[in-house]
Write a protein that holds these residues in place. Sequence first.
Motif, short mmCIF file in Angstrom:
data_model
loop_
_atom_site.label_atom_id
_atom_site.label_comp_id
_atom_site.label_asym_id
_atom_site.label_seq_id
_atom_site.Cartn_x
_atom_site.Cartn_y
_atom_site.Cartn_z
N ASP A 64 0.82 -1.22 0.00
CA ASP A 64 0.00 0.00 0.00
C ASP A 64 0.85 1.26 0.00
N ILE A 65 2.11 1.14 0.35
CA ILE A 65 2.98 2.32 0.30
C ILE A 65 3.04 2.88 -1.12
N ALA A 66 2.73 2.02 -2.09
CA ALA A 66 2.74 2.47 -3.49
C ALA A 66 1.72 3.57 -3.76
N LYS A 67 0.75 3.76 -2.83
CA LYS A 67 -0.24 4.82 -3.01
C LYS A 67 0.37 6.21 -2.79
N CYS A 68 1.55 6.24 -2.17
CA CYS A 68 2.25 7.52 -1.97
C CYS A 68 2.95 7.89 -3.27
N LYS A 69 2.22 8.46 -4.18
CA LYS A 69 2.73 8.70 -5.52
C LYS A 69 3.86 9.71 -5.57
N ASN A 70 4.01 10.50 -4.49
CA ASN A 70 5.06 11.52 -4.47
C ASN A 70 6.31 11.06 -3.73
N LEU A 71 6.34 9.81 -3.31
CA LEU A 71 7.45 9.33 -2.49
C LEU A 71 8.75 9.36 -3.28
N LEU A 72 9.75 10.05 -2.71
CA LEU A 72 11.06 10.18 -3.35
C LEU A 72 12.14 9.39 -2.61
N GLU A 73 12.00 9.27 -1.30
CA GLU A 73 13.01 8.58 -0.50
C GLU A 73 12.32 7.65 0.49
N ALA A 74 12.84 6.42 0.59
CA ALA A 74 12.32 5.44 1.54
C ALA A 74 13.48 4.69 2.15
N ASP A 75 13.63 4.81 3.48
CA ASP A 75 14.70 4.12 4.20
C ASP A 75 14.07 3.20 5.23
#
Length: 946
Positions: free
Chosen positions: A307-318
């Motif tokens: 569901d994190i894929a719904k964050c369409k503006n996500l640029l960085e994920a750690d």
Amino acid sequence: MAAFAPALLLLLLAAAAATATTTTALTDDVLALVVFKTGVADPLGRLARWTEDDDRPCSWPGVGCDARAGRVTSLSLPAASLSGRLPRALLRLDALLSLSLPRNNLSGPVLPGLLASLPRLRSLDLASNRLAATVPADLFAQCRDIRTISLAHNELSGYIPPAVASCSSLLSLNLSSNRLAGPIPDGIWSLPSLRSLDLSGNSLSGSVPGGFPRSSSLRALDLSRNLFAGEIPADVGEAALLKSLDLGRNFFTGGLPDSLRRLTALRFLGAGSNALAGEVPAWIGEMWSLERLDLSGNRFAGVIPDDIAKCKNLLEADLSRNALTGELPWWVFGLPLQRVSVAGNKLDGWVKVPGDAALALHVLDLSSNAFSGGIPPQITAFAGLQFLNLSSNSISGQLPAGIGGMRLLEVLDVSANTLTGSVPPEIGGAVALRVLRMGDNSLTGRIPAQIGSCSSLVALDLSHNDITGPIPSTLGNLTSLQAVDLSQNKLNGTLPVELSNLPSLHIFDVSHNLLSGNLPNSRFFDNIPDYFLSDNSGLCSSRKNNSCGAVMPKPIVLNPNSSSNPLSQSTPSSPSSKHHKKIILSVSTLIAIAGGAAIAIGVITVTVLNRRVRAAASHPKPAIALSDDYLSQSPENDASSGKLVMFGKGSPEFSTGGHALLNKDCELGRGGFGAVYKTVLRDGQPVAIKKLTVSSLVKSKDDFERQVKVLSKMRHHNIVTLRGFYWTSSLQLLIYDYLPGGNLHKHLHECTEENTLSWMERFDIIIGVARGLMHLHQHGVVHYNLKSSNVLLDSNGEPRVGDYGLASLLPMLDRYVLSSKIQSALGYMAPEFACKTVKITEKCDVYGFGVLALEILTGRRPVEYLEDDVVVLCDLVRSALEEGRLEDCMDPRLCGEFAMEEAIPIIKLGLVCTSQVPSNRPDMGEVLSILDVVRSPQDSPGDEMV
């Protein structure tokens, strides 16, 4: 007309009075600023035009005035290099609206009554100075209309005054990077206008209070890098306007509160380096605006939600350094992400890159997981990729040749996998490459000459492979090269003379190869440590007076048709020989003959040695059966014989004889596990021999050998190399490299003031020990007995951790762990050792490291016994931190050569490492990351992922 005369006179008198008042006020402003000037040092001359001869200060640099009344309303002197105590003359500028003096060297306390004396002040910025002492309790007592306050990056201590909760007009408060302690004042969330609050980088503690109102105006909240504990407030999500929330580097437990899902405007969520647990919630996908997500360094488990894929503006994920399982989620390559790290988890399966993948990635870190299969060739299509780390997985196959087309790639780390094949020549196309790590694989073939086209290369690691052939001379083109590790391969030939062209080289490890010839002529190679060259019997050095001869003997060519001695003088040919053609043997035949001869010699040698062992068995002194093959066994029919095993190809005989091992004159010191002696191998190499004094506790021979061989594989620049061992049922010896610099304990506590370690040397030692411990932990080895006497210094002053993993040689550790015979320095022991059932974990080493770091900075012993008191170093430093007097704890022999802004975070790190609760201590990877940030503070937080 006469009737109006009195009225006109009154107007004239009123105007004259107003003019006199204004003139007096202007004079007060001039005098106040002149007094300010005289109270500070102005090396750049920024205040040169400030002179009492002027009636109006409005044209002075840094001074702003009200156009109508002419009063001074602003004073702005950023980065003017002003120093001295903050002048009290500022309190006379009662019309001031803005006071901005950031990035200077102003010292002393914040002026008490500052806001009360400046009733019209709207903005106060004294950030990045050297203001010290506690924050005055009455600073916020009359805050009136103040809107913004920044006291960040100073040396303020004490508690945050509770009166700050009464500043109803406050929009922004920044108290970050000070030494503030205690809790967050109650009621601060209820400030109706507060939009930004930054309390990061202090020593604030306790739990974060709840009470976030739905009417909150907060847009940015930063509580990172403190000592907060407990759970994250359940109602933090009520502050619905939040765009940035950073709770990282604390000791928060529990999970992420559900109320966070309501923060649909949130762009940054930072909760890294805490002790959060549970699953990563799927509702993160409801935070539509999220651009940066940091959940690293926690205990999250389970799969990464799609569901994190719904964050369409996500640029960085750690999501690194957790316990996440399952496969790599598809959205890693499906979203327009720029930076992704899932390192240090338990992810498995193949790395799948879809054909329609978004190509925006700049950073991809998949290291330290259980990924398998090959490196997908599609990954080379990420033209913007700058950092790629696939190390410490189970990835197989070959490195894709297309990697050479990645023109922006700066870091490539595929070490500690099962890669095969050779280093592709196309690697030369990666012209931006700065770091190339391919060590600890199964690579074969040669080092391609094209690697010399990687002109930006700083670090190269191809160690622990099966690479053959010579070292290419093109390495000499890489003038930025600083560290090279080619050890544990099958390289042959000579070191290219072109290596002398490398001005920045400080590590060049070619140990355990087949190299020969002279070393290149350069300052570095004239002083290269021996362990960088060990186990290359043909390497020569004029510095050691063993330079190679100029003329090499010609090889003997045998004639298979001749029955005469090939080394005797030639005789006339027999008639029958005239009819035979002269045949020269091929190289392969010569090698076969040489190999057969070597085998024959080996058989004879083993036979002779076995006879010697049997003959010596009749003597009461245990014999030593030498063995080059570390899998060979002593003769089974002779239980009294010993076994000496040397790892690698060093000479396994002692030039001084076995008696030197027990000679008091050769003793270097004694520790909890035994005494250490110095002796010399037949090849002239000095070694340190540890005679274990826990013989009755040591495991069986097989278990002992198995564990020692694990320890022998711990090869790192900051770890003492285990060279071999000797075994009998009553005597066990461990053979280590000898380090001439002595141990750290002597340098800290037994040296003169003239020979004391400098600040930079101490900083380097702390970082070196951290790297050594991290390497041990990455390979499943717990040190158990870390202390300053077990940190040795080589000839260059570089630290190397010794005596690691010896507790694993004992069969029942928990029965002996509290024995003073084994654990000789109780000051380093983690509190969990006092438990009845002891579980030795890496966090015990972290505790010992924290004590060691404090010991290095303070120069004090971990425990000091006075006449009527016992002083524990951790408690002493913790009290000093809370009272704001850390300077008093620093080693006085340093004489101010260090910067407290570097020392303070290291001290805080040491205290966090010595937390009473093991789960609150960071791991050594996190410790090293923090130390790197302290050493290079200019790096932005966004770069930490790299």
